[in-house]
Design an enzyme around this catalytic site. Structure first.
Site, mmCIF file in Angstrom:
data_model
loop_
_atom_site.group_PDB
_atom_site.id
_atom_site.type_symbol
_atom_site.label_atom_id
_atom_site.label_comp_id
_atom_site.label_asym_id
_atom_site.label_seq_id
_atom_site.Cartn_x
_atom_site.Cartn_y
_atom_site.Cartn_z
ATOM 1 N N SER A 79 0.868 -1.186 0.000
ATOM 2 C CA SER A 79 0.000 0.000 0.000
ATOM 3 C C SER A 79 0.899 1.227 0.000
ATOM 4 O O SER A 79 2.022 1.202 0.502
ATOM 5 C CB SER A 79 -0.907 0.016 1.229
ATOM 6 N N ALA A 120 -12.600 0.801 6.822
ATOM 7 C CA ALA A 120 -12.647 0.090 8.105
ATOM 8 C C ALA A 120 -11.224 -0.336 8.446
ATOM 9 O O ALA A 120 -10.359 -0.392 7.574
ATOM 10 C CB ALA A 120 -13.551 -1.129 8.013
ATOM 11 N N ASP A 127 -1.182 -10.377 6.754
ATOM 12 C CA ASP A 127 -0.905 -11.824 6.780
ATOM 13 C C ASP A 127 -1.587 -12.517 5.610
ATOM 14 O O ASP A 127 -1.003 -13.376 4.944
ATOM 15 C CB ASP A 127 -1.418 -12.446 8.093
#
Length: 204
Positions: A79, A120, A127
């Protein structure tokens, strides 16, 4: 095949901070990353490992080259806060796969993936991403584009199912709590094993 997710910190509102002791940075950088085949840092972790800040996609590609030079053949910045061509509702991930051909020349495939942001906070997404990437790069060893499309698409299926279920549990107008936002892994078994491709990657 060794996958390393160098979990050290993240950015909130543009400011990076570590959530592990600073002593871990040289351990990751000097000992763990060099023996990993695949690494999955976020932008902040990639910056920490290389000592280089990323402001543009070009700089991100240079940072991934620096990470390749440390050892890993596959680098995915999971990200980033780079501006997505599709707009502010999308998150950019960047991938780079470098392999040495039989004649000794190096070949690099680079991709960009833009996936819809989900409003959220989940636990375990890193993971799941690392595990999925390991599985799909194993099935598509020379096609990072397809491996990342399947990984990110599966993630989207899991996150959308999770948020839908969490909102239903929380009830109209209530914000889901962390227990309600637990990833719906078992319910997503089919999507994990054979994800419908809903996120496409761009070859750079």
């Amino acid at each position: 095949v060794t996958v390393c997710d160098p979990v050290m910190g993240d950015k909130w509102n543009g400011e990076g901070s570590m959530y592990v002791p600073k002593d871990l940075l040289p351990v990751y950088r000097d000992k763990v990353v060099p023996v990993a085949d695949i690494i999955t840092p976020n932008q902040f972790e990639a910056e920490l490992l290389t000592g280089r800040k990323i402001h543009t996609e070009k700089e991100a590609l240079e940072v991934m080259d620096m990470l390749h030079a440390m050892g890993p053949e596959t680098v995915v910045i999971t990200s980033s806060d780079l501006q997505a061509p599709l707009g502010n509702d999308y998150l950019i991930a960047l991938g780079s796969h470098r392999k040495t051909k039989a004649d000794g020349t190096k070949m690099t495939q680079r991709i960009r993936v833009e996936s819809p942001k989900v409003d959220a906070v989940f636990v375990g997404t890193g993971d799941l991403f690392a595990a999925m990437l390991l599985a799909w790069t194993h099935k598509h060893p020379n096609n990072l584009k397809v491996a990342c499309e399947k990984t990110v698409s599966a993630m989207q299926h899991v996150l959308q199912r999770t948020i839908k279920s969490a909102k239903a549990q929380a009830g109209e107008g209530n914000k889901p709590n962390s227990a309600q936002l637990e990833l719906r892994m078992v319910q997503s078994k089919k999507d994990i094993e054979n994800p419908e491709i809903i996120v496409k990657a761009t070859v750079l």
